[in-house]
Design a protein around this motif. Structure first.
Motif, PDB file in Angstrom:
ATOM      1  N   LEU A   1       8.365  -0.160  -1.481  1.00 21.30           N
ATOM      2  CA  LEU A   1       8.363  -1.612  -1.665  1.00 21.30           C
ATOM      3  C   LEU A   1       8.935  -2.032  -3.009  1.00 21.30           C
ATOM      4  CD1 LEU A   1       4.811  -2.461  -0.229  1.00 21.30           C
ATOM      5  CD2 LEU A   1       7.017  -2.539   0.957  1.00 21.30           C
ATOM      6  N   ALA A   2       8.616  -1.274  -4.062  1.00 21.91           N
ATOM      7  CA  ALA A   2       9.081  -1.655  -5.401  1.00 21.91           C
ATOM      8  C   ALA A   2       8.831  -0.519  -6.380  1.00 21.91           C
ATOM      9  CB  ALA A   2       8.366  -2.916  -5.888  1.00 21.91           C
ATOM     10  N   CYS A   3       9.629  -0.510  -7.439  1.00 19.95           N
ATOM     11  CA  CYS A   3       9.410   0.376  -8.587  1.00 19.95           C
ATOM     12  C   CYS A   3       9.314  -0.523  -9.825  1.00 19.95           C
ATOM     13  CB  CYS A   3      10.559   1.371  -8.740  1.00 19.95           C
ATOM     14  SG  CYS A   3      10.718   2.565  -7.400  1.00 19.95           S
ATOM     15  N   PRO A   4       8.124  -1.039 -10.116  1.00 16.44           N
ATOM     16  CA  PRO A   4       7.989  -2.005 -11.210  1.00 16.44           C
ATOM     17  C   PRO A   4       8.296  -1.433 -12.581  1.00 16.44           C
ATOM     18  CG  PRO A   4       5.839  -1.381 -10.345  1.00 16.44           C
ATOM     19  CD  PRO A   4       6.847  -0.801  -9.414  1.00 16.44           C
ATOM     20  N   ASP A   5       8.102  -0.117 -12.746  1.00 19.70           N
ATOM     21  CA  ASP A   5       8.444   0.535 -14.012  1.00 19.70           C
ATOM     22  C   ASP A   5       8.639   2.013 -13.722  1.00 19.70           C
ATOM     23  OD1 ASP A   5       5.797   1.855 -14.130  1.00 19.70           O
ATOM     24  OD2 ASP A   5       5.047  -0.156 -14.634  1.00 19.70           O
ATOM     25  N   ALA A   6       8.971   2.776 -14.746  1.00 18.31           N
ATOM     26  CA  ALA A   6       9.273   4.196 -14.557  1.00 18.31           C
ATOM     27  C   ALA A   6       8.064   5.005 -14.107  1.00 18.31           C
ATOM     28  CB  ALA A   6       9.835   4.772 -15.852  1.00 18.31           C
ATOM     29  N   ASP A   7       6.855   4.499 -14.391  1.00 18.82           N
ATOM     30  CA  ASP A   7       5.639   5.275 -14.126  1.00 18.82           C
ATOM     31  C   ASP A   7       5.015   5.009 -12.764  1.00 18.82           C
ATOM     32  OD1 ASP A   7       5.651   6.538 -16.636  1.00 18.82           O
ATOM     33  OD2 ASP A   7       4.661   4.826 -17.567  1.00 18.82           O
ATOM     34  N   THR A   8       5.420   3.964 -12.061  1.00 16.73           N
ATOM     35  CA  THR A   8       4.742   3.600 -10.817  1.00 16.73           C
ATOM     36  C   THR A   8       5.731   3.227  -9.717  1.00 16.73           C
ATOM     37  OG1 THR A   8       4.503   1.318 -11.587  1.00 16.73           O
ATOM     38  CG2 THR A   8       2.620   2.788 -11.938  1.00 16.73           C
ATOM     39  N   ALA A   9       5.254   3.391  -8.481  1.00 15.98           N
ATOM     40  CA  ALA A   9       6.021   2.973  -7.304  1.00 15.98           C
ATOM     41  C   ALA A   9       5.047   2.470  -6.254  1.00 15.98           C
ATOM     42  CB  ALA A   9       6.844   4.132  -6.760  1.00 15.98           C
ATOM     43  N   HIS A  10       5.413   1.382  -5.575  1.00 14.35           N
ATOM     44  CA  HIS A  10       4.589   0.792  -4.525  1.00 14.35           C
ATOM     45  C   HIS A  10       5.179   1.133  -3.160  1.00 14.35           C
ATOM     46  CE1 HIS A  10       2.612  -1.249  -7.705  1.00 14.35           C
ATOM     47  NE2 HIS A  10       3.446  -2.266  -7.818  1.00 14.35           N
ATOM     48  N   PHE A  11       4.302   1.520  -2.230  1.00 12.98           N
ATOM     49  CA  PHE A  11       4.721   1.929  -0.893  1.00 12.98           C
ATOM     50  C   PHE A  11       3.889   1.221   0.179  1.00 12.98           C
ATOM     51  CE2 PHE A  11       5.503   5.497  -3.720  1.00 12.98           C
ATOM     52  CZ  PHE A  11       6.742   5.994  -3.327  1.00 12.98           C
ATOM     53  N   GLU A  12       4.417   1.244   1.406  1.00 10.61           N
ATOM     54  CA  GLU A  12       3.639   0.902   2.590  1.00 10.61           C
ATOM     55  C   GLU A  12       3.870   1.998   3.616  1.00 10.61           C
ATOM     56  OE1 GLU A  12       2.824  -3.210   4.590  1.00 10.61           O
ATOM     57  OE2 GLU A  12       4.598  -2.364   5.594  1.00 10.61           O
ATOM     58  N   VAL A  13       2.789   2.441   4.261  1.00  9.84           N
ATOM     59  CA  VAL A  13       2.900   3.491   5.257  1.00  9.84           C
ATOM     60  C   VAL A  13       2.136   3.095   6.507  1.00  9.84           C
ATOM     61  CG1 VAL A  13       0.888   4.785   4.371  1.00  9.84           C
ATOM     62  CG2 VAL A  13       2.637   5.969   5.704  1.00  9.84           C
ATOM     63  N   GLU A  14       2.739   3.356   7.671  1.00 13.54           N
ATOM     64  CA  GLU A  14       2.071   3.201   8.960  1.00 13.54           C
ATOM     65  C   GLU A  14       1.910   4.596   9.534  1.00 13.54           C
ATOM     66  OE1 GLU A  14       2.585   0.908  13.271  1.00 13.54           O
ATOM     67  OE2 GLU A  14       3.974   0.515  11.614  1.00 13.54           O
ATOM     68  N   CYS A  15       0.672   4.972   9.807  1.00 15.70           N
ATOM     69  CA  CYS A  15       0.406   6.374  10.138  1.00 15.70           C
ATOM     70  C   CYS A  15      -0.653   6.499  11.221  1.00 15.70           C
ATOM     71  CB  CYS A  15      -0.026   7.134   8.892  1.00 15.70           C
ATOM     72  SG  CYS A  15      -1.460   6.417   8.043  1.00 15.70           S
ATOM     73  N   GLY A  16      -0.812   7.731  11.719  1.00 15.22           N
ATOM     74  CA  GLY A  16      -1.781   8.009  12.754  1.00 15.22           C
ATOM     75  C   GLY A  16      -3.083   8.545  12.197  1.00 15.22           C
ATOM     76  N   LYS A  17      -3.955   8.898  13.109  1.00 20.43           N
ATOM     77  CA  LYS A  17      -5.291   9.384  12.780  1.00 20.43           C
ATOM     78  C   LYS A  17      -5.222  10.627  11.891  1.00 20.43           C
ATOM     79  CE  LYS A  17      -9.434  11.164  15.123  1.00 20.43           C
ATOM     80  NZ  LYS A  17     -10.018  11.505  16.451  1.00 20.43           N
ATOM     81  N   GLY A  18      -6.108  10.683  10.894  1.00 24.15           N
ATOM     82  CA  GLY A  18      -6.259  11.884  10.083  1.00 24.15           C
ATOM     83  C   GLY A  18      -5.315  11.996   8.905  1.00 24.15           C
ATOM     84  N   THR A  19      -4.457  10.988   8.688  1.00 21.12           N
ATOM     85  CA  THR A  19      -3.531  11.038   7.553  1.00 21.12           C
ATOM     86  C   THR A  19      -4.264  10.686   6.260  1.00 21.12           C
ATOM     87  OG1 THR A  19      -1.713  10.349   8.985  1.00 21.12           O
ATOM     88  CG2 THR A  19      -1.374  10.138   6.615  1.00 21.12           C
ATOM     89  N   TYR A  20      -4.050  11.491   5.224  1.00 19.78           N
ATOM     90  CA  TYR A  20      -4.608  11.198   3.902  1.00 19.78           C
ATOM     91  C   TYR A  20      -3.501  10.639   3.012  1.00 19.78           C
ATOM     92  CZ  TYR A  20      -9.171  13.364   4.674  1.00 19.78           C
ATOM     93  OH  TYR A  20     -10.431  13.656   5.120  1.00 19.78           O
ATOM     94  N   VAL A  21      -3.647   9.380   2.593  1.00 17.04           N
ATOM     95  CA  VAL A  21      -2.639   8.762   1.731  1.00 17.04           C
ATOM     96  C   VAL A  21      -2.667   9.411   0.356  1.00 17.04           C
ATOM     97  CG1 VAL A  21      -1.749   6.586   0.822  1.00 17.04           C
ATOM     98  CG2 VAL A  21      -2.867   6.636   3.053  1.00 17.04           C
ATOM     99  N   ARG A  22      -3.832   9.844  -0.068  1.00 17.19           N
ATOM    100  CA  ARG A  22      -3.912  10.552  -1.355  1.00 17.19           C
ATOM    101  C   ARG A  22      -3.055  11.816  -1.332  1.00 17.19           C
ATOM    102  NH1 ARG A  22      -9.382  12.331  -2.310  1.00 17.19           N
ATOM    103  NH2 ARG A  22      -9.900  11.787  -0.154  1.00 17.19           N
ATOM    104  N   ALA A  23      -3.048  12.508  -0.186  1.00 20.56           N
ATOM    105  CA  ALA A  23      -2.226  13.710  -0.063  1.00 20.56           C
ATOM    106  C   ALA A  23      -0.739  13.357  -0.062  1.00 20.56           C
ATOM    107  CB  ALA A  23      -2.596  14.470   1.212  1.00 20.56           C
ATOM    108  N   LEU A  24      -0.387  12.199   0.512  1.00 18.61           N
ATOM    109  CA  LEU A  24       1.005  11.746   0.453  1.00 18.61           C
ATOM    110  C   LEU A  24       1.459  11.586  -0.995  1.00 18.61           C
ATOM    111  CD1 LEU A  24       1.420   8.978   3.208  1.00 18.61           C
ATOM    112  CD2 LEU A  24       2.540  11.211   3.124  1.00 18.61           C
ATOM    113  N   ALA A  25       0.624  10.930  -1.802  1.00 17.52           N
ATOM    114  CA  ALA A  25       0.969  10.723  -3.214  1.00 17.52           C
ATOM    115  C   ALA A  25       1.128  12.055  -3.930  1.00 17.52           C
ATOM    116  CB  ALA A  25      -0.106   9.874  -3.886  1.00 17.52           C
ATOM    117  N   ARG A  26       0.205  12.963  -3.682  1.00 15.26           N
ATOM    118  CA  ARG A  26       0.263  14.301  -4.307  1.00 15.26           C
ATOM    119  C   ARG A  26       1.559  15.021  -3.937  1.00 15.26           C
ATOM    120  NH1 ARG A  26      -3.452  17.746  -1.089  1.00 15.26           N
ATOM    121  NH2 ARG A  26      -1.563  17.791   0.191  1.00 15.26           N
TER     122      ARG A  26
END
Length: 315
Positions: free
Chosen positions: A167-192
């Protein structure tokens, strides 16, 4: 010698209401705590939720009251949409802000590098759940083992990512996302995993769930709105005001075939008996379905061999 007294069946505490509250769970508030609060507010006999949200996550937490708890598995299987922010430069034990720093890097990804990577995270992918997760390992929750300092081997498993959007990269340290996913998905694991693949490490610094199918974002009600009704002194008036936010139990089943039946068929189903499916428009595909009579949910069951066979019935 006196005869032992028969144990009397205790009447359940609370009201036998049924329906869904689509709670907008606040930040820093646990899912179990939220369910307990809603159960108390509505004076419900029983309550449960469809899909845990971490305390540091906000957004949609579907809470089932009464007989609606029988429909929880169908909501658990629904698609989910999350908006999340990844902070680059560190990998943490919990994959979010709460954990201790495991690894760090001065590298930072540019926007094009992030976009080029995202196709690798679309479709069916293998994902290893976080060490601090509710996954059971030899009968123990992974987060309990992790908190005790035990190293946990959690096997990777398949999850479905329908789409992931930068969605956006407001600065060098952060990025904003949107994800549509199925059962059992860990968003924390996506970030990792994004952080590892981009050679910079990363963790979730903000997470919000905006959809759990079949419930849409506009169905959410903030907890503070419901808590406002505590100020109404008249009990019946207070409960009536709260009940206005209940969503009908059958709304959780909107992805299933719907059978409209008569009173005689409803009686058979409530007795645990199957009913024959007749007529040119009768469904033939073997699948789960739900049946209603006079607009009220009667049963969830299987369609097979020209019959509808009840699995769960409703009063």
């Amino acid at each position: 010698m006196s005869k032992p007294r028969k144990q009397q069946n205790r009447k359940p505490k609370g009201r036998p209401i049924s329906g869904w509250i689509i709670l907008d769970k606040p930040f820093d508030f646990g899912s179990t705590e939220a369910v307990s609060k809603i159960k108390w507010l509505f004076n419900a006999q029983k309550a449960g939720h469809a899909g845990t949200l971490d305390p540091l996550a906000s957004g949609m937490l579907p809470i089932a009251l009464g007989d609606a708890t029988k429909t929880v598995p169908y909501v658990m299987d629904g698609r989910k949409i999350y908006e999340f922010t990844v902070t680059w430069g560190e990998e943490r034990t919990t994959d979010d802000m709460e954990g201790d720093v495991l690894n760090s890097s001065t590298n930072r990804p540019d926007e094009q590098a992030i976009r080029d990577l995202l196709p690798n995270y679309t479709g069916t992918i293998f994902q290893t759940p976080p060490q601090f997760s509710a996954i059971k390992i030899a009968g123990e929750r992974a987060y309990d083992l992790a908190r005790s300092g035990e190293a946990v081997e959690i096997p990777a498993r398949e999850v479905e990512i329908h789409r992931i959007t930068l969605l956006a990269c407001p600065d060098a340290d952060t990025a904003h996302f949107e994800v549509e996913c199925g059962k059992g998905t860990y968003v924390r694991a996506l970030a990792r995993d994004l952080g590892r693949d981009l050679d910079c490490y990363g963790f979730i610094s903000q997470l919000r769930r905006s959809m759990v199918a079949p419930f849409a974002e506009d169905a959410m009600v903030p907890l503070e709105k419901l808590v406002e009704f505590e100020a109404i002194e008249d009990r019946d008036e207070r409960l009536a005001a709260l009940d206005a936010y209940l969503i009908d139990t059958s709304e959780a089943l909107s992805s299933l075939p719907h059978l409209i039946i008569n009173d005689d068929q409803a009686h058979r189903l409530k007795m645990g008996n199957p009913i024959l499916l007749r007529g040119r428009d009768a469904p033939t595909q073997e699948t789960d379905a739900y049946a209603t009579a006079r607009g009220k949910l009667v049963a969830i069951g299987d369609i097979a061999e020209g019959e509808f066979r009840p699995k769960r019935v409703f009063g």
